[in-house]
Design an enzyme around this catalytic site. Structure first.
Site, PDB file in Angstrom:
ATOM      1  N   ARG A 143      -0.550  14.577  12.678  1.00 54.66           N
ATOM      2  CA  ARG A 143       0.220  14.212  11.480  1.00 54.66           C
ATOM      3  C   ARG A 143       0.595  15.480  10.708  1.00 54.66           C
ATOM      4  O   ARG A 143       0.014  15.786   9.684  1.00 54.66           O
ATOM      5  CB  ARG A 143      -0.600  13.284  10.596  1.00 54.66           C
ATOM      6  CG  ARG A 143      -1.175  12.061  11.266  1.00 54.66           C
ATOM      7  CD  ARG A 143      -0.161  11.015  11.638  1.00 54.66           C
ATOM      8  NE  ARG A 143       0.468  10.402  10.502  1.00 54.66           N
ATOM      9  CZ  ARG A 143      -0.004   9.355   9.829  1.00 54.66           C
ATOM     10  NH1 ARG A 143      -1.172   8.867  10.162  1.00 54.66           N
ATOM     11  NH2 ARG A 143       0.656   8.831   8.814  1.00 54.66           N
ATOM     12  N   ASP A 168       4.792   0.523  12.016  1.00 53.11           N
ATOM     13  CA  ASP A 168       3.580  -0.129  11.493  1.00 53.11           C
ATOM     14  C   ASP A 168       3.470  -1.588  11.927  1.00 53.11           C
ATOM     15  O   ASP A 168       2.472  -2.230  11.643  1.00 53.11           O
ATOM     16  CB  ASP A 168       3.536  -0.057   9.960  1.00 53.11           C
ATOM     17  CG  ASP A 168       3.304   1.356   9.491  1.00 53.11           C
ATOM     18  OD1 ASP A 168       3.470   1.617   8.287  1.00 53.11           O
ATOM     19  OD2 ASP A 168       2.986   2.219  10.336  1.00 53.11           O
ATOM     20  N   LYS A 199       0.844  -1.200   0.000  1.00 49.13           N
ATOM     21  CA  LYS A 199       0.000   0.000   0.000  1.00 49.13           C
ATOM     22  C   LYS A 199       0.876   1.247   0.000  1.00 49.13           C
ATOM     23  O   LYS A 199       0.680   2.169  -0.793  1.00 49.13           O
ATOM     24  CB  LYS A 199      -0.877   0.001   1.251  1.00 49.13           C
ATOM     25  CG  LYS A 199      -1.533   1.348   1.570  1.00 49.13           C
ATOM     26  CD  LYS A 199      -2.403   1.319   2.797  1.00 49.13           C
ATOM     27  CE  LYS A 199      -1.714   1.626   4.067  1.00 49.13           C
ATOM     28  NZ  LYS A 199      -1.427   3.008   4.396  1.00 49.13           N
ATOM     29  N   ASN A 200       1.886   1.265   0.863  1.00 43.99           N
ATOM     30  CA  ASN A 200       2.672   2.494   1.030  1.00 43.99           C
ATOM     31  C   ASN A 200       3.707   2.705  -0.066  1.00 43.99           C
ATOM     32  O   ASN A 200       4.427   3.701  -0.056  1.00 43.99           O
ATOM     33  CB  ASN A 200       3.333   2.521   2.420  1.00 43.99           C
ATOM     34  CG  ASN A 200       2.281   2.685   3.510  1.00 43.99           C
ATOM     35  OD1 ASN A 200       1.118   2.990   3.226  1.00 43.99           O
ATOM     36  ND2 ASN A 200       2.655   2.445   4.746  1.00 43.99           N
ATOM     37  N   CYS A 234      -5.016  11.935  13.237  1.00 43.55           N
ATOM     38  CA  CYS A 234      -5.724  10.651  13.120  1.00 43.55           C
ATOM     39  C   CYS A 234      -5.493   9.885  14.423  1.00 43.55           C
ATOM     40  O   CYS A 234      -4.836  10.363  15.339  1.00 43.55           O
ATOM     41  CB  CYS A 234      -5.227   9.863  11.910  1.00 43.55           C
ATOM     42  SG  CYS A 234      -3.559   9.277  12.132  1.00 43.55           S
ATOM     43  N   ARG A 271      -8.529  -0.712   4.769  1.00 46.79           N
ATOM     44  CA  ARG A 271      -7.718   0.346   4.157  1.00 46.79           C
ATOM     45  C   ARG A 271      -6.368  -0.208   3.723  1.00 46.79           C
ATOM     46  O   ARG A 271      -5.774   0.260   2.768  1.00 46.79           O
ATOM     47  CB  ARG A 271      -7.474   1.486   5.155  1.00 46.79           C
ATOM     48  CG  ARG A 271      -8.691   2.324   5.459  1.00 46.79           C
ATOM     49  CD  ARG A 271      -8.298   3.541   6.224  1.00 46.79           C
ATOM     50  NE  ARG A 271      -7.174   4.200   5.588  1.00 46.79           N
ATOM     51  CZ  ARG A 271      -6.462   5.162   6.154  1.00 46.79           C
ATOM     52  NH1 ARG A 271      -6.758   5.570   7.366  1.00 46.79           N
ATOM     53  NH2 ARG A 271      -5.458   5.731   5.534  1.00 46.79           N
TER      54      ARG A 271
HETATM   55  C1  EPZ Z   1       4.235   6.903   6.386  1.00 42.40           C
HETATM   56  O1  EPZ Z   1       3.436   7.914   6.979  1.00 42.40           O
HETATM   57  C2  EPZ Z   1       3.335   5.690   6.263  1.00 42.40           C
HETATM   58  N1  EPZ Z   1       2.213   6.010   5.382  1.00 42.40           N
HETATM   59  C3  EPZ Z   1       2.822   5.284   7.650  1.00 42.40           C
HETATM   60  O2  EPZ Z   1       2.056   4.095   7.473  1.00 42.40           O
HETATM   61  C4  EPZ Z   1       4.030   4.971   8.536  1.00 42.40           C
HETATM   62  O3  EPZ Z   1       3.565   4.663   9.838  1.00 42.40           O
HETATM   63  C5  EPZ Z   1       4.958   6.185   8.586  1.00 42.40           C
HETATM   64  O4  EPZ Z   1       5.343   6.564   7.240  1.00 42.40           O
HETATM   65  C6  EPZ Z   1       6.231   5.914   9.385  1.00 42.40           C
HETATM   66  O5  EPZ Z   1       6.913   4.833   8.822  1.00 42.40           O
HETATM   67  C7  EPZ Z   1       2.417   6.044   4.040  1.00 42.40           C
HETATM   68  O6  EPZ Z   1       3.508   5.809   3.549  1.00 42.40           O
HETATM   69  C8  EPZ Z   1       1.220   6.357   3.193  1.00 42.40           C
HETATM   70  P1  EPZ Z   1       6.197  10.252   8.505  1.00 42.40           P
HETATM   71  P2  EPZ Z   1       3.977   9.438   7.029  1.00 42.40           P
HETATM   72  O7  EPZ Z   1       6.050  11.516   7.763  1.00 42.40           O
HETATM   73  O8  EPZ Z   1       4.849   9.689   5.875  1.00 42.40           O
HETATM   74  C9  EPZ Z   1       6.683  13.541  11.855  1.00 42.40           C
HETATM   75  C10 EPZ Z   1       0.205   2.705   7.754  1.00 42.40           C
HETATM   76  O9  EPZ Z   1      -0.254   2.132   8.749  1.00 42.40           O
HETATM   77  N2  EPZ Z   1       6.498  14.516  10.766  1.00 42.40           N
HETATM   78  O10 EPZ Z   1       7.326   9.333   8.154  1.00 42.40           O
HETATM   79  O11 EPZ Z   1       2.807  10.290   7.263  1.00 42.40           O
HETATM   80  C11 EPZ Z   1       5.435  12.706  12.126  1.00 42.40           C
HETATM   81  O12 EPZ Z   1       4.582  13.377  13.028  1.00 42.40           O
HETATM   82  C12 EPZ Z   1       0.657   4.137   7.847  1.00 42.40           C
HETATM   83  O13 EPZ Z   1       0.355   2.160   6.614  1.00 42.40           O
HETATM   84  C13 EPZ Z   1       6.643  15.878  11.047  1.00 42.40           C
HETATM   85  O14 EPZ Z   1       6.888  16.278  12.196  1.00 42.40           O
HETATM   86  O15 EPZ Z   1       4.861   9.416   8.347  1.00 42.40           O
HETATM   87  C14 EPZ Z   1       6.015  11.449  12.726  1.00 42.40           C
HETATM   88  O16 EPZ Z   1       6.274  11.657  14.099  1.00 42.40           O
HETATM   89  C15 EPZ Z   1       0.417   4.719   9.219  1.00 42.40           C
HETATM   90  N3  EPZ Z   1       6.486  16.769  10.035  1.00 42.40           N
HETATM   91  C16 EPZ Z   1       7.342  11.280  11.992  1.00 42.40           C
HETATM   92  O17 EPZ Z   1       7.642  12.567  11.427  1.00 42.40           O
HETATM   93  C17 EPZ Z   1       6.208  16.387   8.748  1.00 42.40           C
HETATM   94  O18 EPZ Z   1       6.094  17.266   7.859  1.00 42.40           O
HETATM   95  C18 EPZ Z   1       7.319  10.267  10.868  1.00 42.40           C
HETATM   96  O19 EPZ Z   1       6.187  10.571  10.063  1.00 42.40           O
HETATM   97  C19 EPZ Z   1       6.072  15.003   8.487  1.00 42.40           C
HETATM   98  C20 EPZ Z   1       6.230  14.095   9.508  1.00 42.40           C
END
Ligand code: EPZ
Length: 418
Positions: free
Chosen positions: A121, A305, A22-23, A116, A397
């Protein structure tokens, strides 16, 4: 709405094939915005999130066909750059169209993704990167507007390792003028899959999979005749845990051992027997489950995850396990539901202290987010008696008919209307 019913304490054995990730497929779909013509992507999982992204691309003006795990996306006639709130609110990954729309149209208007169940996020890093590439950013009425006559390359120092942030800025810079360097880039395999896809389209990207990614902007990208999505390492990991949990013996086919080191390491520490077998992973649970401590980290660390699923396994391990969540500190909503099944879990800050119990007892439970729902299905497999998991839309999802795949492995599991 639907719910899943599971009659527990049955040993799983046999073979299961993992679907596409998915990701990985979601950013590939967003990448099709960057080129006119028809792109074909294979090994695409039939998931609610994929169908949401199909809807979003169609709203933007693309022609999309999706059948038999094959997606064809023709974005020749893309005619709008606005991603509406009612779609973005259901799927945070819609934010991935921000970069490509800005690169193609010189502007975009995307609803800000809300928080969420797993936590706040933010997308500040996405916006920081876009403004370094020359985009003007405005936020009003819950939407973010980006305006940029032409994106120009630049150096983007991320404050945190962000998966979709890295993907968004790769998508923004492949057609920008000059060189872009992303520092502290995410190293997840899904980022590499996106880079490989774009390179096949004619992009110039070096360093994907490491924390420094260099992109030389090119004039044009060409559509891809056929590209196969990488296998879903989180779905694969969920089956690995299902085998250990039920003292089973499963061959998980079409999964990349090299992408799953942190999880496999912890499962071996917990007593599982893991071997490579014809392009997949064979995993046996021998009954005893040892408690292990783990901390979620950016790749190649233990994936956040997989935290909820591993917590289920530790709930019936033979001692005390300390689980620390560093990516989404509040990602523990599944703990309360596991407690209702008899698990002994105490939350302390961004850690959970899990004291293993001999067995869980089946109960009606409620899913709160995608991976939490998977952890509850796993708990049902190990639990004595019947477990119900409601609000299945969370599960659907991110898992392509997990219940059917588990049934084929010997589980007593079925769906009912809520
Ligand atoms: C991706 O989400 C995945 N989703 C998530 O999978 C996964 O849990 C996550 O990466 C971490 O591996 C997809 O790829 C569609 P991040 P993403 O930006 O990109 C902070 C699932 O279950 N952050 O890597 O949204 C954030 O708050 C989903 O399949 C900022 O502060 O996660 C978090 O603490 C859930 N500012 C950390 O970084 C930003 O602009 C990592 O988030 C962006 C992120």
């Amino acid at each position: 709405m639907e719910k899943i019913i599971i009659e527990g304490s049955r040993r799983l054995e046999g073979e299961v094939t993992v679907s596409g990730a998915k990701n990985a497929v979601l950013p590939l779909m967003a990448a099709c915005i960057l080129t006119e013509g028809k792109n074909t992507i294979t090994n695409v999982p039939d998931l609610a999130d994929v169908r949401t992204m199909v809807k979003l691309l169609e709203i933007l003006g693309a022609e999309v066909e999706f059948e038999n795990s094959t997606l064809s996306i023709d974005s020749t006639n893309l005619d709008t750059w606005e991603a509406p709130y009612d779609l973005v609110k259901t799927m945070r990954a819609s934010v991935l169209v921000l970069g490509p729309l800005t690169a193609r149209f010189g502007r975009s208007r995307v609803s800000l993704p809300g928080g969420c169940a797993i936590g706040e996020r933010p997308i500040d890093q996405h916006l920081k990167g876009l403004s370094i590439l020359g985009a003007k950013i405005e936020i009003e009425e819950g939407y973010v507007d980006t305006i940029a006559k032409k994106l120009r390359g630049g150096v983007i120092p991320f404050d945190v390792s962000t998966v979709t942030g890295t993907e968004n800025l790769i998508l923004s810079s492949v057609l920008a003028e000059g060189e872009t360097v992303i520092l502290n880039a995410a190293c997840e395999p899904e980022v590499t899959d996106l880079a490989n896809f774009l390179i096949e389209m004619g992009a110039d990207i070096q360093g994907a999979g490491t924390d420094i990614i260099t992109i030389q902007g090119v004039k044009k990208l060409t559509p891809i005749k056929e590209y196969e999505v990488m296998p879903d390492r989180i779905e694969a990991g969920t089956f690995l845990i299902a085998s250990v949990l039920t003292k089973g013996n499963i061959l998980v086919k079409n999964c990349r051992f090299e992408n799953m080191g942190a999880l496999i390491g912890k499962l071996i520490e917990a007593g599982a027997e893991v071997t490579r077998e014809n392009g997949g992973i064979r995993i046996k649970g021998n009954g005893e489950i040892k408690s292990v401590d783990f901390t979620t980290l950016p790749y190649p660390g233990f994936p956040t995850d997989m935290q909820a699923q591993m917590m289920t396994l530790m709930s019936v391990a033979d001692g005390l396990s300390i689980i620390t969540e560093t990516i989404f500190p509040q990602r523990f909503l599944h703990a309360g539901e596991l407690r209702r099944m008899g698990a002994d879990i105490k939350l302390v800050g961004n850690s959970a202290v899990v004291r293993g119990v001999p067995s869980l007892s089946g109960a009606p439970t409620m899913a709160s987010d995608l991976r939490a729902s998977a952890s509850l299905v796993l708990a049902g497999l190990a639990g004595n008696g019947k477990t119900q998991v409601s609000r299945l839309y969370h599960l659907d999802r991110g898992y392509e008919r997990l219940d059917r795949k588990l049934e084929n492995l010997g589980a007593r599991i079925w769906r009912e209307k809520e």
